[in-house]
Design a protein around this motif. Structure first.
Motif, PDB file in Angstrom:
ATOM      1  N   ASP A 151      14.645  73.238  56.260  1.00 27.54           N
ATOM      2  CA  ASP A 151      15.837  73.993  55.848  1.00 27.54           C
ATOM      3  C   ASP A 151      16.512  74.670  57.034  1.00 27.54           C
ATOM      4  O   ASP A 151      17.709  74.544  57.237  1.00 27.54           O
ATOM      5  N   ASP A 152      15.693  75.379  57.821  1.00 31.13           N
ATOM      6  CA  ASP A 152      16.267  76.132  58.933  1.00 31.13           C
ATOM      7  C   ASP A 152      16.932  75.207  59.943  1.00 31.13           C
ATOM      8  O   ASP A 152      17.922  75.564  60.572  1.00 31.13           O
ATOM      9  N   GLN A 195      10.397  75.141  55.194  1.00 25.49           N
ATOM     10  CA  GLN A 195      11.017  76.169  56.037  1.00 25.49           C
ATOM     11  C   GLN A 195      11.660  75.529  57.267  1.00 25.49           C
ATOM     12  O   GLN A 195      12.830  75.770  57.569  1.00 25.49           O
ATOM     13  N   THR A 198       5.550  74.686  51.788  1.00 26.20           N
ATOM     14  CA  THR A 198       6.334  75.856  52.197  1.00 26.20           C
ATOM     15  C   THR A 198       6.611  75.820  53.684  1.00 26.20           C
ATOM     16  O   THR A 198       7.750  76.021  54.126  1.00 26.20           O
ATOM     17  N   ARG A 243      11.555  83.017  65.266  1.00 27.32           N
ATOM     18  CA  ARG A 243      10.494  83.508  64.389  1.00 27.32           C
ATOM     19  C   ARG A 243       9.424  84.259  65.188  1.00 27.32           C
ATOM     20  O   ARG A 243       8.362  84.569  64.652  1.00 27.32           O
TER      21      ARG A 243
END
Lengths: 232, 828
Positions: free
Chosen positions: B108-109, B105, B101, B25
């Protein structure tokens, strides 16, 4: 006999309505001189107990004190009758015994006075406790020139005296000082009494220009000048 | 069930996975983040303090993810959603979605079978019902919603396997009763799960170490303090008025500087405009739109009384970068993350150093770029505060947050909360409650009193059967009826609402809420301004005010309670030094230079008080006899000092004294002359019997009554009513001020009354600061000046009147005199 009595309390203001002398008492009551009648509105007896039963720990003693206040008024004025303008009892309580004992004892002390009740919205739900032993109960009481009700209503038949509103006015004056004070409010066709009960709130009213306002400040009843009313 | 302790290899692998995710990221974990992860891995608790928006969420949130990854190498762990592991407490509902959120994130990732969910007052009933059966792996919630969860049976099983509790924006919570809710809940969680780790996230405070202690209570010694990245530099400037003679000394608004503000906004791509009150937000929004109609659609408004959907729309637009400027209050001080704006404008003084830093931090997040904040004074003397704030930021003189001690109202609420849930054992709970910072010194007698108060109304059970809220069964205290439970859950929380009137369009769209007393002044057809719109009063029904849009040119703007912030101790001290510079003619800043005409006039008509001097000014006007004193201590302390002096003066002889205060000084306005010589008597500023005399003076000022409003609400004396029911509370509705009267008269020993008094002293009057200030006044050299007209320092106080009343006269006499005045006025 009407007019023959001397009122022992000081600071009593007299208001004339339809030619009758209404003595406005700082104890939040009216003494109708000609009829020798004491009038109080909205005592809401038993309110604190109702709160306690629903789980809100309000201290006890308010109803007993209010009955003592009535006793003092009855002793001082010796009226022939006592008229309640509704909301005698705040609501139905689960444990009415103690309240009823209190009332029964009070009533025994004042067995001679005629007790009258114009019933109010709270009375519909709460019922009228038997120990008061009312001499008369109804929704509207007419005694010329007055028509007594709980909620204010317009009558062609006479001047309406009512409770229900718990009137108060906001006073603003010198140097920005402010105070909200319970009051009597007399319009051309209608008069409102302050709530008698020690555990009752009040509602700020917006008087009209023609209304005469008498505020209760500690132990005095004071006429508020009509010009000072805001709005119109 | 619990996997065996992961090997060092597994831990290293997990760390590598997370690092790769960061790098994918475009980030590299900060040192303070790695430090926090390690500490979590070692089972420790602590506090991370850093400015907003620099990765505190991941500093606290990645720890348990790393632990999970170490424990569950690929293939193990399966796809079943694990029970609650992480509890995330945030003061603002608005922040919950954003935290969700961010954590979702990561989860999930990194392929964790975790469920991340929010539970706040806004969560739908269906979701809440599901959560009652099984909580998600990560639960994001508010202190109030957490207490609601504790009020249901089976809480222990639900929270029993919690690994981590995070308290976000702890600096915001710790000075309030909501912070005490958090302390109590954490104590409960620690009892259920002694290995739980607790991490607080906070902005930098003057007392960060204390913040850690309050968070962890008796287990604070093991806590770790982690400091985030160093704060950015901040440049503070002012919009200076062109000429002082055209500048209002006490203009309520800096709206005269509007053209300059407009030009400043124009010069940058995006601007946040902070005001100090919701009313000012509305005023500035209107004014800016009138000045630049072309900004319609790109100018937005944000404050705490707007409906959630209205606010979210603005927050989303801020996120997307589609706005030129947003006018807002402290509602945007906290967390809500959006891309930084180019600059921040502060209307009026920020009144505190921490607040200024926080607000400035909303701008210029680019590395190496400073944050820019431009202050717009609402009266000339506020320029002093800007210069003072700059100095204080330089010296990092940041305000501490003072934790709340022993709020018995919160304890009363908490005991009922537990009683309506699984119940509690009184002995064990006493010790648990004492493990919090707030109740560490709670005497047994006070605990028992509160327990009796909520159980039996404070009376022996046998005497009066009518009050029975909590009953004891097999050694546990539980609620006597489901009805009690239902009613109690309605009133959980500590935020005081004055009765709020909801504002809706006729089609039902909700705009927000205003206080009842504002609406009370309006009637059908009246126009007022709210949410940036001109609205017409259509009808008021059941606490909802229905409105329609209006084209009328003008209308009043609601005033909300509690908008005014006092000058902080730190900033007040800095202001006094700036004043000293001004007195000595040192023009150390553009602000001081601009102030010179005013300072010269002050010196000419009166004097500028130097250090160790107390200025007393006297003036006679049509209103009466004015005395002005200038302790420069912030409005709360000044109000207390004013009440005290008024009390002491009126004790000598009957006097009616009206009080007005601002942050610099106060005015005593008397109906007859008070000779200046009285100030030479040492007794006037004596600090003996101070608490008693303060209390005697504030009784008249009704501050206790005001404070009792919150206490009555928290302790469950005022029932907020069922949602959606026509009548609010019905027969058991009583105003807190009526309850205050009844308690004072019939139960004067009630500990909640004592608490109201204590809160007035500590919170409303800042008693300790007041005492120090009085001692300073006693030592000071008096400068007694008789004025011919109000001095520049006195004038703002005369204009900006906040009247309270103090009188040794009887109320009846006072009313008579009010009446005489009114009659006279009417006759003029």
């Amino acid at each position: 006999m009407p007019g023959s009595k001397t009122i022992t309390m000081e600071n009593v203001t007299t208001h004339r309505a339809r030619g009758q002398k209404l003595r406005l008492l700082p104890a939040k009551a009216v003494f109708w001189q000609e009829k020798n009648m004491l009038i109080v509105a909205d005592p809401h007896f038993g309110k604190a107990q109702l709160f306690r039963e629903r789980g809100i720990p309000v201290p006890r003693g308010t109803t007993a004190t209010d009955l003592q206040r009535l006793t003092r008024l009855l002793a001082d004025l010796q009226p022939a009758s006592l008229l309640f303008l509704g909301d005698l009892t705040h609501g139905p309580v689960n444990n009415p015994e103690r309240y009823e004992q209190l009332v029964a004892a009070w009533r025994r002390r004042h067995a001679k006075v005629r007790l009258l009740l114009v019933s109010g919205n709270h009375d519909q739900q709460a019922g009228v406790p038997a120990p008061f032993a009312f001499d008369w109960v109804g929704r509207v009481r007419q005694e010329a020139p007055f028509v007594f009700t709980h909620q204010p209503q317009d009558f062609a038949a006479g001047y309406n005296l009512a409770g229900h509103v718990h009137p108060a006015v906001a006073m603003a004056g010198w140097g920005g000082l402010k105070a909200t004070l319970p009051c009597f409010c007399f319009g051309p066709d209608q008069g409102l009494l302050p709530a008698f009960g020690g555990f009752t709130g009040c509602q700020v009213i917006r008087p009209r220009r023609a209304d005469r306002i008498f505020v209760i400040a500690d132990d005095a009843v004071i006429a508020r000048p009509a010009q000072a009313t805001p709005g119109g | 069930m619990k996997p065996s302790k992961p090997s060092g290899q597994q831990q290293a692998a997990a760390l590598k996975t997370v690092r790769q995710w960061f790098q994918a990221r475009g980030w590299e974990p900060f040192a303070f983040q790695r430090e926090a992860w390690e500490a979590y891995g070692a089972g420790r608790s602590g506090l991370i303090h850093a400015p907003t928006g620099i990765g505190k969420t991941y500093a606290a949130g990645i720890g348990p993810i790393l632990a999970w990854l170490s424990d569950h190498t690929a293939g193990k762990g399966g796809a079943t959603v694990p029970p609650l592991q992480v509890l995330w407490i945030t003061p603002l509902r608005a922040l919950a979605a954003e935290i969700q959120t961010a954590l979702q994130q990561a989860v999930d990732d990194l392929g964790l079978p975790w469920q991340v969910a929010v539970r706040t007052g806004d969560t739908s009933a269906a979701v809440k019902q599901r959560q009652k059966k099984k909580l998600p792996t990560v639960l994001i919630t508010t202190p109030e919603s957490l207490h609601l969860l504790l009020s249901y049976a089976g809480a222990r099983e639900r929270f029993g396997r919690l690994q981590l509790a995070v308290v976000d924006e702890w600096h915001e919570l710790m000075g309030s009763k909501r912070g005490v809710l958090v302390e109590l809940a954490l104590a409960r969680l620690k009892t259920w799960q002694p290995a739980i780790r607790i991490w607080g996230l906070s902005a930098t405070l003057g007392n960060t170490a204390a913040a850690l202690q309050v968070l962890l209570g008796t287990s604070a010694e093991q806590g770790l303090l982690i400091r985030g990245n160093a704060p950015k530099t901040i440049t503070i400037s002012s919009i200076l008025p062109d000429g002082m003679e055209r500048f209002p000394w006490a203009g309520h608004l800096g709206i005269k500087l509007l053209p300059r503000v407009v030009a400043t906004i124009e010069s940058a791509a995006s601007t946040l405009i902070f005001t100090n009150t919701r009313a000012q937000t509305e005023i500035w929004y209107q004014a800016l739109l009138e000045a630049r109609p072309g900004w319609a659609g790109r100018l937005a408004l944000h404050h705490g009384s707007l409906a959630r959907r209205e606010r979210e729309r603005v927050e989303q637009a801020l996120h997307d970068g589609g706005l030129k400027a947003v006018v807002c209050t402290s509602s945007l001080d906290l967390g809500v993350d959006f891309s930084p704006v180019d600059q921040v404008i502060q209307i009026g003084s920020p009144k505190g150093v921490a607040r200024l830093i926080q607000r400035a931090g909303r701008s210029g997040h680019r590395p190496g770029r400073p944050s820019r904040i431009i202050c717009v004074p609402t009266h000339a003397l506020e320029l002093l505060e800007v210069a003072a704030a700059r100095k204080a930021v330089e010296q990092q003189a940041i305000e501490p947050r003072v934790p709340v001690r022993q709020p018995l109202d919160v304890l009363a609420q908490y005991l009922v909360t537990l009683a309506v849930g699984d119940g509690f054992q009184p002995e064990a709970l006493y010790h648990e409650v004492r493990s919090t910072h707030a109740f560490q010194d709670l005497p047994r007698t006070a605990y028992d009193w509160v327990r009796d108060f909520v159980s039996t109304g404070g009376e022996t059970l046998s005497a009066y059967p009518e009050f029975r809220k909590i009953v004891r069964k097999n050694g546990r205290c539980t609620a006597s009826s489901p009805k009690i439970a239902g009613r109690h859950r309605m009133s959980i929380g500590t935020i005081t609402g004055d009765a709020a009137i909801v504002i809706k369009f006729l089609n039902g769209r909700r705009l927000g809420s205003v206080e009842e007393r504002f609406v009370a002044r309006l009637k059908r057809g009246d126009i007022f301004v709210f949410a940036g719109r001109r609205l017409e009063f259509v009808r008021l029904r059941d606490m909802v005010l229905y409105v329609r849009a209006s084209r009328a040119p003008q209308g009043p703007i609601p005033q909300w309670l509690g908008g005014r912030m006092p000058l902080s101790t730190e900033l007040a001290a800095a202001v006094r030094s700036q004043l000293d510079l001004a007195a000595r003619g040192v023009r150390a800043s553009a602000e001081l230079e601009a102030l010179e005409p005013i300072m010269t006039l002050q010196a000419k008509w009166s004097t500028i008080p130097g250090p160790g001097e107390l200025l007393v000014e006297k003036l006679v006007s049509r209103d009466g006899h004015h005395l002005f004193l200038f302790p420069f201590e912030g409005r709360l302390v000044n109000e207390g000092l004013a009440a005290l002096l008024a009390y002491r003066l009126s004790r000598e002889k009957p006097l009616t004294i009206a009080i007005a205060v601002n942050d610099y000084g106060f005015e005593l306005l008397a109906d007859r002359e008070i000779p200046l010589t009285v100030f030479e008597a040492a007794t006037l500023f004596a600090a003996d019997d101070l608490a008693d005399e303060i209390l005697a003076s504030i009784n008249a000022a009704e501050m206790g009554r005001r404070q009792f409003r919150e206490i009555a609400r928290v302790a469950g004396l005022v029932f907020p009513g069922y949602p959606g029911r026509r009548k609010h509370g019905g027969q058991i509705q009583a105003s807190s001020s009526l309850l205050y009267n009844v308690f004072q008269r019939y139960a004067p020993d009630n500990l909640l009354l004592a608490q109201a008094t204590r809160e007035v002293l500590e919170r409303q009057l800042e008693y300790r600061r007041l005492r120090q200030s009085l001692e300073r006044m006693a030592r000071a050299q008096l400068r007694l000046i008789a004025l011919d007209q109000p001095s520049p320092l006195a004038f703002p106080i005369m204009v900006d009147r906040l009247r309270s009343r103090i009188s040794s006269e009887k109320l009846a006499d006072r009313v008579r005199r009010m009446q005489i005045r009114l009659e006279k006025k009417a006759g003029e």
